[in-house]
Enzyme design. Sequence first.
Site, PDB file in Angstrom:
ATOM      1  N   HIS A 132       0.827  -1.213   0.000  1.00 33.97           N
ATOM      2  CA  HIS A 132       0.000   0.000   0.000  1.00 33.97           C
ATOM      3  C   HIS A 132       0.860   1.260   0.000  1.00 33.97           C
ATOM      4  O   HIS A 132       0.537   2.239  -0.650  1.00 33.97           O
ATOM      5  CB  HIS A 132      -0.912  -0.019   1.228  1.00 33.97           C
ATOM      6  CG  HIS A 132      -1.975   1.018   1.200  1.00 33.97           C
ATOM      7  ND1 HIS A 132      -3.267   0.735   0.854  1.00 33.97           N
ATOM      8  CD2 HIS A 132      -1.935   2.333   1.446  1.00 33.97           C
ATOM      9  CE1 HIS A 132      -3.972   1.843   0.899  1.00 33.97           C
ATOM     10  NE2 HIS A 132      -3.195   2.834   1.261  1.00 33.97           N
ATOM     11  N   HIS A 163     -10.260   2.603  -1.591  1.00 34.72           N
ATOM     12  CA  HIS A 163     -10.450   2.204  -0.204  1.00 34.72           C
ATOM     13  C   HIS A 163     -11.285   0.932  -0.209  1.00 34.72           C
ATOM     14  O   HIS A 163     -12.394   0.883   0.301  1.00 34.72           O
ATOM     15  CB  HIS A 163     -11.145   3.327   0.584  1.00 34.72           C
ATOM     16  CG  HIS A 163     -10.572   3.516   1.947  1.00 34.72           C
ATOM     17  ND1 HIS A 163     -11.322   3.712   3.057  1.00 34.72           N
ATOM     18  CD2 HIS A 163      -9.298   3.521   2.374  1.00 34.72           C
ATOM     19  CE1 HIS A 163     -10.539   3.839   4.117  1.00 34.72           C
ATOM     20  NE2 HIS A 163      -9.311   3.737   3.727  1.00 34.72           N
TER      21      HIS A 163
END
Lengths: 954, 257
Positions: free
Chosen positions: A226, A289
């Site tokens: 990430h 997300h």
Amino acid sequence: MITRIELAEKEDFYDAEGHAVHSGARDLGIQGIGTVQAFRVYYLLGELSDAEKEHIAAMLLADRVTQDYAIDAPVARPDSDRAWTVEITFNRGVTDMVAETTLKGIRDLGIPGVTAAKTARRYAFYGRLNDADKDLIVQKLLMNKVVEHVLTPGEKLFFPGADPVFTLVHVPLTGAEDAELLRISRERDLFLNLEEMRAIQNHFRGLKREPTDVELEMLAQTWSEHCSHKTLTGLVEYEGVLIDNPLKQTIFRVTRELDKPWCVSVFKDNAGIIEFDDDDNICFKVETHNHPSAMEPYGGANTGIGGVIRDPLGTGLGAKPIINTDVFCFGPVDLPMEKLPKGVLHPKRVMQGVVAGVRDYGNRMGIPTSNGALFFDERYLGNPLVYCGNVGIMPKDKCEKQVLPGDHILVVGGRTGRDGIHGATASSGELHSESEGTWSGAVQIGNPIVEKKLVDTLLQARDLGLYRAITDCGAGGLSSAIGELASSTGAEVDLEKVPLKYHGLTYMEIWISEAQERMVLFVPPEKLQAALAVFAGEDVEATVIGRTTSDHKMRLRYQGTVVGELDMAFLHDGLPRIVRQARWEAPQIVTTAYALPSDLGSVLRQILAAPNVCSKEWVIRQYDHEVQAGSALKPLVGCANDGPGDACITRPRLDSHRAIILSNGLNPKYGLIDPYWMAASAIDEALRNLIAVGGNLQRTALLDNFCWGNADKPDRLGGLMRAARACYDMAKVFETPFISGKDSLNNEYKTESGESIAIPPTLLISAISVMADCRKAVSMDFKRAGDVLYAVGMTRNELGGSHYLEVVGQSSDAVPRVDAAEAKKTFIALSQAMERGLVRACHDCSEGGLAVTLAEMAFAGGLGAEVKLQALPRSADVVRIDHALFSESNSRFVVEITAENEKAFCDSLRDIPLGRIGQVSGKSRLTICGFHGEVVIDEEIEELKNAWQKTLRW
Amino acid sequence: MKPNVLVLRAAGSNCDQEAQFAFQYAGANAELIHVNRLLEGDTKLEKFQILVIPGGFTYGDDISAGKVLANQLKYKLADQLLAFHAADKLILGICNGFQVLVKAGLLPEMDLNASQTVTLTNNASGKFEDRWVHLRVNESPCVFTRGVKSLVYFPVAHAEGKFVVRNEQVMEKLLQNRQIVFQYAGADGDKPAYPQNPNGSMRDVAGICDPSGRILGLMPHPERHIDPTHHPQWTRIGLAEEGDGVALFSNAVSYFR
């Protein structure tokens, strides 16, 4: 002492929430309910007199025109003893923003005695319900156990709490065997592989000590997929070649080669920056997300939009957020309950939660959400995708940060809690059917008003020049924010100074918490008092937690003890580069012959009703798409304000008509055939959308957002390599640089049987363009009977991945391709004609092809059309009328021209495939004739519109 | 005289800048002032001629829309507000500002101690909606709508905009005093159905003034229809000279000329 105050709508007023729960229960197949009543409950901790309780209830909590209230008792309702009642509240530690506001409201009343508050929702159900029904209602409708629970009588509501006794934790790994290293990674949820663990082991062997837990966590967070994007910036062996940093070789490279002078800052800050006008620049970022939204759709989407708003806010010295965009991919919303895999939320619930999450956050922030898209496919069941984007505007002299030693490190905004622990590392792994339970710490709920206050005050501090650098706390929390921002100098932080939401956090949790609504500033010592005053003036918490240094170390202390000290060089460059294998093979797709459907009108209606084509008005209307008053072309256009606009146009400055166009392109169906042409198609779609509203290619930039399956698997990574290559090839020809991007890999879901289901390869392309004068904009709705219609661009036999083949149950590998050179010529010629005012309406051809384009233009304008396809520009292999109507070839438009402008228009597009295909009619029918003049479609436009609207008319 | 406008900000205000622009466009000086400055006494209301409470979600609309800011006005700024109104000055509340005025006791008439008689509650549709609505402009004492055409077109964007009264006498009084300034209407000014009346308001009420006509509250957003490109159909019907909202702000400015 705890006071309980309960409110309910008066019996003669409409109980909207009760009705919503009732119909939600019906959706679950529960029939026996007569009525549902909803109650709101406040619990207040503190000593209160009866008069004070009454005052709080009557003057703050209840609207006495519409609501009844009761103190320390349920609101009286007839027959309430016959009802089944259930009360739901937030889990301990989850943000309860209404409770926070309630405390403020009580203080404003001059009542000092209340020290804490908590809210709950109670429902009373009348009717016949068995235990299974009740369980279904609670679990599937009323609450999400990740953040909420059913309140039990006598349950403890408030926790005074105490700080844990400080113990410094070392993790012994310098002497560990490989198996032990992997066990440490797994048990601590580090998501580090063996090579990475070995690199850490070697580093600490050199230091002759064991790492502390917070050091290990910080490395895991910084090295997570990430935060580091280690796959796409790593080494990849593909087609016999070792590619060093595929991202650099494709997306970054094209931007460097194009070298546009108006690109101000690309791929280095929190968002990409381009020039807007002489005074201002604009920046744009799109994030995903996905994993949090799969587990808790409302909170996940909430914090998704909240997080991406902080990207422009943390770009340069901070940009004012002015536009939101949202693109979602979900499983089919009509999926039967029995087909739902264990541990997965139903797609309809996910969609409702996600839309509400974006709505409540974006609307409260006062940022228009004016562009987006929705896509449905069964493979998104376990892994819904939630893309959130934000555009900001900033003065030209506020685009660069300066990091110097000796500045104060200020954390501003929300407090730190246990929310979001391990978000960055967790989002880098696969989901599985137990995810809901194990990763609940990774889910957060946002508080938009805290963030709104943050924006208001930060922009004041920015304009007063009170700080030198800023960044947001996103994934990885303070660890990522300070670790990255101070990477060139070094920093030291005293963790006990970080303001906490509640007691009980360890130093490690404080450092990696992903609590929302926080920003980090580096403030020169002489500006500190002025900066603190700005924040205090609007009730925003700002706290000095450390200093920047010059020793290139990240040093953490807790109550005076050093708990972590890492070399910035090892932290940021110590990640071992692993060679990953990539391989791509075209899938075997069987094409069989099929007959021409007898009723093409019915096929058209079916395509219009397909979830990926149908009206998204239910979503769009719930977003405030006009706040800030810059909306010049809205997402819904036409005579009834409900037609599907191609792109939105926004004026960021109210005294000017210079504007921003936003558009997007997304077509995962093509990705299943060939990710190269999917990427090319997405770029073509994003660009033709902004051309369709009157934009041009001149100051247009792109963003890439890859959402992929597990890229450690060679076939997934091979597709990714193809898509990235297409990004280079297309952007190079169109001369549209990439300015920012992001990837989310590992979007796979492990079922109970152990099968791993990957999402379709999904690339979202977002385009942003500066428009000199928005008064040149064109909308897609038919304007006047008698105007002529032209088809622009070549229709080819490209039905692969089309909605038509889905409706008729066929397949083909003939995925739409992009002839970029021809497309560019078309885009330029058309935009010049539109600039000259020659075009009255323009709509691109995309999902569903030409027939859908014509239908949408017709019902958006409330006018029919008579169309003849003899003159349609088409390749020689387009011999069937269904192929001409429904092929999804790229780079095509339908335009409406007044008779007097026809010649000028044709002259200006003389080198472009162009065909006069009919005219707008005064009748209410869309009539389309085939290659020989035979009528192939003849439909009432109201019926077409109804088909298009009914699917998501919730 | 060029009037001074105070656009009141609080945590969660978000239509403040466009309200400021609308007044500046109409020829006023307009300043954005945070409510804390009034509460601390750094800024006095008496300096200004027009008070605007703009749209937004003050304090998140937690508890209920506008309630917390309303209580701040009611319990902490009452004297200044009463003096302001008594001095023949103007107060405008848009959207969240309307909710605040009603809950603070400035509408339907200024009485900060009275028990609330009207409110704005959850939309009948149960959800937030952003859409353009036609509004019938009634004969009224309202200063802001003097000479305004009989039908105007503004957007609404709210979840709690359904106007309701405590009882029928309250409505009768509003009618008698001609306090109902705006009513939702069909495109020709006719009786609206949903979504023309977007929230289920009683008697299609979209905005009311106090009996003096100097306090106006409305759910729709006139500040979002200033520039001709605000109109959702300008690409069909062409660009007007100016948006329908301009007249309201110009009237307020003219009041002090």
